[in-house]
Design an enzyme around this catalytic site. Structure first.
Site, mmCIF file in Angstrom:
data_model
loop_
_atom_site.group_PDB
_atom_site.id
_atom_site.type_symbol
_atom_site.label_atom_id
_atom_site.label_comp_id
_atom_site.label_asym_id
_atom_site.label_seq_id
_atom_site.Cartn_x
_atom_site.Cartn_y
_atom_site.Cartn_z
ATOM 1 C CB CYS A 7 -0.881 0.025 1.247
ATOM 2 S SG CYS A 7 -2.080 -1.299 1.290
ATOM 3 C CB CYS A 26 -3.613 2.510 0.791
ATOM 4 S SG CYS A 26 -4.709 1.070 0.946
ATOM 5 C CG HIS A 31 -3.716 1.204 6.073
ATOM 6 N ND1 HIS A 31 -2.837 0.163 6.000
ATOM 7 C CD2 HIS A 31 -4.243 1.331 4.827
ATOM 8 C CE1 HIS A 31 -2.817 -0.323 4.767
ATOM 9 N NE2 HIS A 31 -3.660 0.379 4.033
ATOM 10 C CG HIS A 83 -6.470 -2.203 2.638
ATOM 11 N ND1 HIS A 83 -5.147 -2.052 2.301
ATOM 12 C CD2 HIS A 83 -6.895 -3.322 1.997
ATOM 13 C CE1 HIS A 83 -4.798 -3.018 1.475
ATOM 14 N NE2 HIS A 83 -5.840 -3.804 1.275
ATOM 15 C CE1 TYR A 112 -12.888 -3.851 27.080
ATOM 16 C CE2 TYR A 112 -13.935 -3.097 29.099
ATOM 17 C CZ TYR A 112 -13.104 -2.860 28.023
ATOM 18 O OH TYR A 112 -12.488 -1.645 27.887
ATOM 19 C CB CYS A 143 -12.663 0.159 20.931
ATOM 20 S SG CYS A 143 -11.650 1.583 20.555
ATOM 21 C CG HIS A 144 -16.432 5.116 21.343
ATOM 22 N ND1 HIS A 144 -16.069 4.908 20.026
ATOM 23 C CD2 HIS A 144 -17.711 5.536 21.324
ATOM 24 C CE1 HIS A 144 -17.094 5.195 19.245
ATOM 25 N NE2 HIS A 144 -18.112 5.588 20.011
ATOM 26 C CD GLU A 172 -21.523 6.678 19.591
ATOM 27 O OE1 GLU A 172 -22.186 5.721 20.063
ATOM 28 O OE2 GLU A 172 -20.418 6.525 19.042
#
Length: 184
Positions: A7, A26, A31, A83, A112, A143-144, A172
């Site tokens: 890339c 890319c 990424h 990617h 979790y 992940c938050h 949110e």
């Protein structure tokens, strides 16, 4: 992509309500997303300086702008391509991150333990936590939205971005409340 198949990465820095965000990608997709601590926070979201962007990187910028400015409408956007090599693998971490991305929507949270159960491995709570730490594309891979079983937000960005995690969750929830009150 270069002739050798590697890339060619490009960087875009965005101003945002959580500080500067360095987006790297890319022509095939994003990424990494890196939230820079200690940088100025701005109400709007816009690239700093001019940079040449692939259509995929531009789609990621558009998605982030929508997330911060009109989060209730991100579900109408095509998700940016991801990617990063980790996201292309069939590893445990990739499985956890893809499950989180697909199953836990805007304004929702899981523990979790719940996420471990969602991937079919209820004993993998610590491994799920480790997967969150390895997430190369936060915000898009949310992940938050993963909390401790107690409901406590837990740490974000190694404990250095806890205030950002709280801000994102509040952002949110406010957007969903506002959206639902408009549609009543």
């Amino acid at each position: 992509m270069s002739d050798s198949g590697h890339c060619v990465l490009r960087d875009v820095t965005l101003c945002s309500p959580v500080g500067e965000i360095l987006l790297r990608g890319c022509e095939r997709g994003a990424h990494t997303i890196d939230i820079k601590l200690g940088t100025d926070k701005e109400e709007s979201v816009h690239p700093i300086g001019q940079s040449e962007m692939s259509p995929e990187l531009q789609r990621c910028v558009d998605w982030l702008q929508c997330y911060f400015m009109k989060p209730e409408s991100i579900s109408t956007l095509l998700l940016p391509s991801l990617h990063h090599p980790l996201m292309q693998s069939d590893s445990f971490t990739a499985h956890v991150l893809w499950t989180l991305l697909k199953e836990v929507g805007l304004g929702q949270t899981v523990s979790y333990k719940q996420l471990a159960e969602m991937i079919g491995n209820p004993n993998a709570v610590r491994a799920v936590g480790s997967a969150m730490k390895k997430n190369p594309i936060p915000l898009i891979v949310p992940c938050h939205r993963v909390l401790r079983s107690s409901g406590d937000s837990g740490s974000y960005m190694g404990g250095k971005g806890d205030d950002i995690k709280v801000w994102l969750l509040t952002h949110e929830k406010k957007a969903l409340k506002l959206h639902s009150s408009k549609s009543e």
